[in-house]
Structures are given as structure tokens and as C-alpha cells.
Scaffold this active site. Sequence first.
Site, mmCIF file in Angstrom:
data_model
loop_
_atom_site.group_PDB
_atom_site.id
_atom_site.type_symbol
_atom_site.label_atom_id
_atom_site.label_comp_id
_atom_site.label_asym_id
_atom_site.label_seq_id
_atom_site.Cartn_x
_atom_site.Cartn_y
_atom_site.Cartn_z
ATOM 1 N N SER A 6 7.930 -5.732 -6.748
ATOM 2 C CA SER A 6 6.944 -6.481 -7.546
ATOM 3 C C SER A 6 6.055 -5.547 -8.366
ATOM 4 O O SER A 6 5.752 -5.826 -9.536
ATOM 5 C CB SER A 6 6.086 -7.386 -6.650
ATOM 6 O OG SER A 6 5.541 -6.666 -5.577
ATOM 7 N N HIS B 212 11.775 -0.629 6.592
ATOM 8 C CA HIS B 212 11.043 -0.379 5.359
ATOM 9 C C HIS B 212 11.712 0.743 4.585
ATOM 10 O O HIS B 212 12.290 1.649 5.189
ATOM 11 C CB HIS B 212 9.578 -0.002 5.656
ATOM 12 C CG HIS B 212 8.697 -0.209 4.482
ATOM 13 N ND1 HIS B 212 8.484 0.760 3.539
ATOM 14 C CD2 HIS B 212 8.000 -1.298 4.070
ATOM 15 C CE1 HIS B 212 7.685 0.277 2.604
ATOM 16 N NE2 HIS B 212 7.373 -0.970 2.901
ATOM 17 N N ARG C 177 -0.448 -2.580 8.285
ATOM 18 C CA ARG C 177 -0.762 -3.945 7.850
ATOM 19 C C ARG C 177 -0.273 -4.936 8.906
ATOM 20 O O ARG C 177 -0.850 -6.002 9.097
ATOM 21 C CB ARG C 177 -0.104 -4.230 6.491
ATOM 22 C CG ARG C 177 -0.537 -3.248 5.404
ATOM 23 C CD ARG C 177 0.272 -3.420 4.130
ATOM 24 N NE ARG C 177 1.692 -3.235 4.364
ATOM 25 C CZ ARG C 177 2.650 -3.547 3.492
ATOM 26 N NH1 ARG C 177 2.322 -4.055 2.321
ATOM 27 N NH2 ARG C 177 3.921 -3.337 3.771
#
Length: 435
Positions: A240, A317, A326
Site C-alpha cells: 500500500s 512477514h 503491533r
Amino acid sequence: MILKDKIRAQLPEWRERVTKLVKEKGDVKVGEVTISQVYGGMRDVKGLVTDISYVDPSEGIRFRGYTIPELLDKLPKPDGKEMPYIGGLYYLFLVGSLPTENEALEVENEWKKRGKVPEYVFEAIKALPSDAHPMTLFTLAVLTLQRESIFAREYHEGIKKDAYWEPMLEDSLNLTAKLPEIAAYIYRLKYKNCDIIPPDQNFDWAGNFAHMMGVTDKRYEDLSRLYFLLHSDHESGNVSAHTTHLVASSLSDIYYAASAGLSGLAGPLHGLANQECLIWLLEVKKKCGDCSSDKETLRQFAWDTLKSGQVIPGYGHAVLRKTDPRFTAQLEFGKKYFPEDDIFRLAALVYDVVPDILREQGKAKDPWPNVDAISGSLQYHYGIKEFDFYTVMFGVSRIIGVSANAIWARALGQPIERPKSLTTAMLEEIAAKAS
Ligand SMILES: CC(C)(COP(=O)(O)OP(=O)(O)OC[C@H]1O[C@@H](n2cnc3c(N)ncnc32)[C@H](O)[C@@H]1OP(=O)(O)O)[C@@H](O)C(=O)NCCC(=O)NCCS
């Protein structure tokens, strides 16, 4: 406006720093690119620059040098609340230093002034078929707003290059101001019979989202602040962020660029993973009943997923090699406020079980949970059970990060992006010469 003044004051030094680096040390090598990287999604190829966030493989994200726990401690918070103003986070991203409470409130007030969503946006959303995915509605809403772009207008009027960042900042504030209302509107339209709750100026930006969602538990305001903080930025190479940067590099305005970034976020290997995670947890629950203490059944279920050729959503990841901070921040929130919640306990148990299985399987480079592994279970606790909406919340937050980056990219005159591609035959030739 305080943001504009503070950015403007820093620009001469930043521009000089970058110009000097490129002019004097432009030929210094930052890395090399291998054939596996060319075919492998450019993993680890160093080709982007941002000063807003950095993901350390073994430590996780830092925003402007601060870890997540440091930010949760140091950013100003509304009275009596535990989680910080997102206006303060935006200030940090844009200005580079921690805001005072007044500075955080300045951003919150800018958002209040600019928050009115034009009626045509709601009309556009309503015109889509009722089974359209909420991310389609959200992406469309952002794109529809493009006609408001001040950058696009001023560019055509001949604004000077040095000043490009100013209308980009205006556009970004105008867009981010409207996101909570657009997102909550989509939620209430799709899942609550279009029973829309209007915004209330007494709330901060994130608190207003919680209010418009119709969640009555006041703690959900804090969860919204936490959620929007955690999902905002993750350096520049993720889909993104990179998509937004790439599109904006052609001098597209933030509406075009952010809606492109949202389309990338909608992929199951990126933002949609939070929806996939919740679906997976619910399947676990359906299959094993209350297995929140039954590790063996869970282990079996995880293996079945892997053997059927699927990934375990929320784990792994591209950069991180450790539990995502997070994830940890959300785990702590759940442990503090609803440790007995079924789905939350299940998500916590998955954390006990899945990393060992992924290690045993030996494929994933990172067996640890990322941000998506738990976010859905917290939303579920507060009654937001429509999991295909979760990526919209991720998108609201992500535009905070990508727009801040886009403003700085424009302020520093970053050029249009244009990496070089080769053919397979050329790569074979390079390989043959090397051996
Ligand atoms: C995040 C993700 C896309 C990173 O991809 P990546 O950088 O290519 O990851 P890796 O280099 O570790 O992948 C190596 C192999 O492990 C597999 N793998 C990685 N994570 C896995 C997981 N959670 N479950 C099962 N297999 C996994 C990959 O599919 C790949 O398999 P392949 O060689 O058969 O293609 C990947 O870990 C993934 O698909 N995770 C689940 C989806 C998710 O949580 N996405 C949100 C990210 S914030």
C-alpha cells in the site's frame, strides 16, 4: 497553519542535506541486486527512502525513531483516556518531533474544520451493488473525492515545483479529515440498515469514528486510537505504501495515489489478511468448539491448513523476524480489558502454538505473528463482527502514513519512479557470464 510553518522551516536544511548527499556521494553503492531478488518481489532491495518510519527486522517498527511502547507513553492523550490522539501522530509524522498537547489538538482541529463529506460521495457509495466489498466502496469514495484536489488545480495553474508540497498537504488534511466518517458510513450502510450516526465535533478524530460506528462501550474509543496508530505506517516498501508512492511520483494527487494504495491493501497477502485471520479463528472455533485451552486440537488444525496448501493468516512477514510489536500492543490491550473473551483467548493460544509449527514446517522465514493476527479478535469483542470491514479500518489508518510520506516526497522533489526491467534471456546471459 502550524504544520505548514513547521515543515517550511525545515525544508532548506533537508533539501540541502539531500542535494549534498546525491551530488557528493551519489555513486556510493547501497547494495546489489541478485537474480533471486529480481524474480522474488525485490525482497530486501534497497531502493526507497523515507524518514517517517523504519522496520528493524529484529525490533519492529519505529515511527520517527520512537518504538510503539514509547509512543503510547509519550504522545498526548485526551483527558482520562489511555491511547493517544491520532492528530498527535500525524504531527509527529509530518514535523518529525513529538507534539505538545496543543500541537496535537491543532491537527485535530484542522480535521474538524475539513471533515464535511460532500453528499456526492455518499451517493457514489450507495450506487454500488449491495454485495460489493467494503474496500471497493472505500476505495471508490476516496477516488470520488479527487475532484476536490487543490494540488491538481494549482498544478494546472502553473504552481512552482518548490511549492508542490503545500497543496499536497492541504489535500492530505482534507482527505484524512473525512476518512472516519466515510468508513463508519460504509459500515452502517452495509451492516446496520443504513442507520447512519452523524459525527459529533466533541470527539477527537478516532473517538468520532468509534462514536459513528455505534459501539456503546467507551473503551472502543481507545481501541480505535490504538488501531489507527498501529496500522498507520510500516516504512515504504509494503504494497500500500509503495503503490501510493509510485502513483504519486507521477504527480498524481493524493486522492488518486491513496485510492491506488487502498487497492493494494485489499489483497489477502496484505491488508485483507486481518479478515482472513478472523475467518480462520472462527473456523478453528467451529471445528474444535472451545479449544482455547486445547493445544493439541489447534496444532492439528494448523497442520491441516498448511497441508492443504494454504498460509496461516497473520503469521510471517517479509521484513520482520520477530513478534511484531503491533501484535504485542494489541495482545496487551486484550489481556488488560477482556482476557476471558473466547476469540481473544483463541488468538492468544494460536500465538503459543503456530510459531513452532511454522518452524517445524521450515518454509516461512518469519514464524511470528504480524499485526493482523490479533486485530480482528479485538474488534470482534466490541461487536464489530463483520470481518470484511476490517481492511477498511486498516485503510483509514494507512492513509495517515502514506499521505505524510507523499507530502515529504513532494517537498524533497522525489522524481517519478521508473526501475528498469530485463528479459529472462538477458538474465540468463548475465548468469552465464558470471559462472
Ligand atoms: C506476509 C507474507 C506475505 C510474507 O511473504 P514472504 O516474504 O514471501 O514470506 P517468506 O519469504 O517467509 O515465504 C517463504 C515461504 O513460506 C511460506 N509462508 C510464509 N508465511 C507463511 C504462513 N503464515 N503460513 C504458511 N506458509 C507461509 C510462503 O508462502 C513461502 O512459501 P513458498 O516458498 O511455497 O512460496 C507471508 O508470510 C504470508 O503469506 N503470511 C500470511 C498472510 C499475512 O499474514 N499477511 C499479512 C502481512 S502484514
